[in-house]
Design an enzyme around this catalytic site. Structure first.
Site, PDB file in Angstrom:
ATOM      1  N   THR A   1      46.719  26.347  55.191  1.00 25.70           N
ATOM      2  CA  THR A   1      46.521  24.911  55.339  1.00 25.70           C
ATOM      3  C   THR A   1      45.354  24.373  54.521  1.00 25.70           C
ATOM      4  OG1 THR A   1      45.179  25.270  57.322  1.00 25.70           O
ATOM      5  CG2 THR A   1      47.542  24.869  57.650  1.00 25.70           C
ATOM      6  N   GLY A   2      44.562  25.248  53.931  1.00 28.23           N
ATOM      7  CA  GLY A   2      43.463  24.796  53.075  1.00 28.23           C
ATOM      8  C   GLY A   2      43.975  24.307  51.729  1.00 28.23           C
ATOM      9  N   ARG A   3      43.088  23.685  50.961  1.00 28.44           N
ATOM     10  CA  ARG A   3      43.505  23.122  49.668  1.00 28.44           C
ATOM     11  C   ARG A   3      44.057  24.196  48.746  1.00 28.44           C
ATOM     12  NH1 ARG A   3      41.404  22.361  44.602  1.00 28.44           N
ATOM     13  NH2 ARG A   3      39.477  23.421  45.180  1.00 28.44           N
TER      14      ARG A   3
ATOM     15  N   LYS B   1      46.035  25.938  63.861  1.00 27.56           N
ATOM     16  CA  LYS B   1      47.039  25.097  63.203  1.00 27.56           C
ATOM     17  C   LYS B   1      48.466  25.590  63.484  1.00 27.56           C
ATOM     18  CE  LYS B   1      44.059  22.385  61.135  1.00 27.56           C
ATOM     19  NZ  LYS B   1      43.898  22.350  59.684  1.00 27.56           N
TER      20      LYS B   1
ATOM     21  N   GLU C   1      36.155  35.305  45.658  1.00 24.69           N
ATOM     22  CA  GLU C   1      35.021  35.905  44.960  1.00 24.69           C
ATOM     23  C   GLU C   1      33.734  35.702  45.751  1.00 24.69           C
ATOM     24  OE1 GLU C   1      35.966  35.717  40.275  1.00 24.69           O
ATOM     25  OE2 GLU C   1      35.397  33.799  41.161  1.00 24.69           O
TER      26      GLU C   1
ATOM     27  N   GLU D   1      36.901  45.923  30.114  1.00 18.33           N
ATOM     28  CA  GLU D   1      35.605  45.314  29.825  1.00 18.33           C
ATOM     29  C   GLU D   1      34.505  46.354  29.996  1.00 18.33           C
ATOM     30  OE1 GLU D   1      36.279  40.704  31.378  1.00 18.33           O
ATOM     31  OE2 GLU D   1      35.166  42.121  32.615  1.00 18.33           O
TER      32      GLU D   1
ATOM     33  N   HIS E   1      31.407  39.173  34.443  1.00 14.97           N
ATOM     34  CA  HIS E   1      31.384  39.282  35.891  1.00 14.97           C
ATOM     35  C   HIS E   1      30.161  40.066  36.359  1.00 14.97           C
ATOM     36  CE1 HIS E   1      35.867  39.320  34.926  1.00 14.97           C
ATOM     37  NE2 HIS E   1      35.580  38.118  35.344  1.00 14.97           N
TER      38      HIS E   1
END
Length: 298
Positions: free
Chosen positions: A17-19, A43, A99, A216, A255
């Site tokens: 339900t989050g963006r 919810k 992250e 990397e 990173h």
């Protein structure tokens, strides 16, 4: 075939339900992923993009039967609890795009997943995609972009870089080669699934004829992959590009996990280990597809 998931893999979205959860769920569903349920505490009883929402993962499983995978769009401080919840409910694959997780939480999650024979992708992973079958996470970004970058085919792709996760698949597509599964391994200093783990999965996949890695500097992922090749646990052609060869020792690159120090994690060290193990190291991403064609005859 593909690794980890296919068109029949069922998925629950934690934080639906989050963006971010809502946006990425729509992409996954529109691509064809079998998103059967979402979870947001408090919810339960609502819907997101036609997908029923429950208060817990166990509640979702009671209503839909066993669910194969979970994707967690949960704020960092709450991620550990969400991952534990999915594992305790019996979900066997958990993908975490989040992250900046407290390192002790990551260590706990990775340990708990391994103890329960659960595969944890990430944290900090954009996810994985098997073209034309399924996507978990947001690798590809949209159905249109995913269709542009990822064609089905016989090459497995592993990327350390989220931003470059489409580079190798695109280069392969331009060369007339598609992919079986592409995966962004994650960005945190400690991760669940490693390159070595994924190579072993590609070894068992009949569709995958070769693997390309966008690596990397920093960490030991690529050195561990070299050990798998040297031990003959991965025997297919492997072509690798290591980004950051210009970086001096001790520099942070891209990173937080990409730190070169005390002679470990250098581009030169990784390239040497991979080459000596039998992998093929190239100097630029553009060289990956030609080298794979040369090695496989595809």
């Amino acid at each position: 075939m593909s690794i980890i998931m296919d068109e029949n893999t069922t998925v629950v979205i934690q934080g639906i339900t989050g963006r971010e959860g809502s946006l990425r769920t729509k992409y996954m569903k529109d691509y064809g992923t079998k998103v059967v349920a979402g979870v947001t505490p408090g919810k339960g009883g609502s819907e997101v993009h036609g997908i029923p929402v429950y208060n817990t993962v166990k509640e979702a499983i009671r209503n839909h039967g066993q669910i194969d995978a979970a994707c967690t769009f949960i704020p960092g401080p709450a991620l550990k609890g969400a991952v534990y919840e999915a594992i305790d409910a019996g979900v066997k694959f958990v993908s975490s795009p989040v992250e900046r997780i407290p390192i002790h939480d990551v260590i706990d999650m990775v340990s708990y997943a391994r103890k329960n024979n659960v595969e944890l992708l990430g944290p900090g992973s954009l996810g994985l995609i098997s073209p034309g079958k399924s996507v978990i996470g947001w690798l590809g970004g949209s159905v249109d972009w995913a269709g542009t970058l990822f064609d089905p085919g016989p090459i497995g792709v592993i990327s350390r870089s989220g931003g470059q996760s489409g580079t190798v698949p695109w280069a392969l597509k331009v060369a007339g080669l598609g992919i079986s599964t592409a995966m962004h391994i994650g960005t945190e200093p400690v991760l669940g699934l490693t390159m070595a783990d994924v190579l072993k999965k590609f070894e068992k996949d009949e569709q995958t004829k070769a693997v390309a890695i966008f690596g990397e500097i920093g960490g030991t992922m690529e050195e561990e992959a070299a050990e798998v090749v040297a031990n003959k646990e991965f025997t297919k052609p492997l072509v690798v590009f290591i980004a950051g060869a210009w970086a001096p020792e001790g520099m942070r690159f891209s990173h937080a996990s990409s730190i070169v120090e005390k002679g470990r994690g250098t581009a030169q060290g990784k390239m040497k280990a991979l080459s000596e193990a039998g992998a093929h190291v190239v100097d630029s991403p553009e060289e990956i597809a030609p080298k794979i064609k040369e090695l496989t005859g595809l």
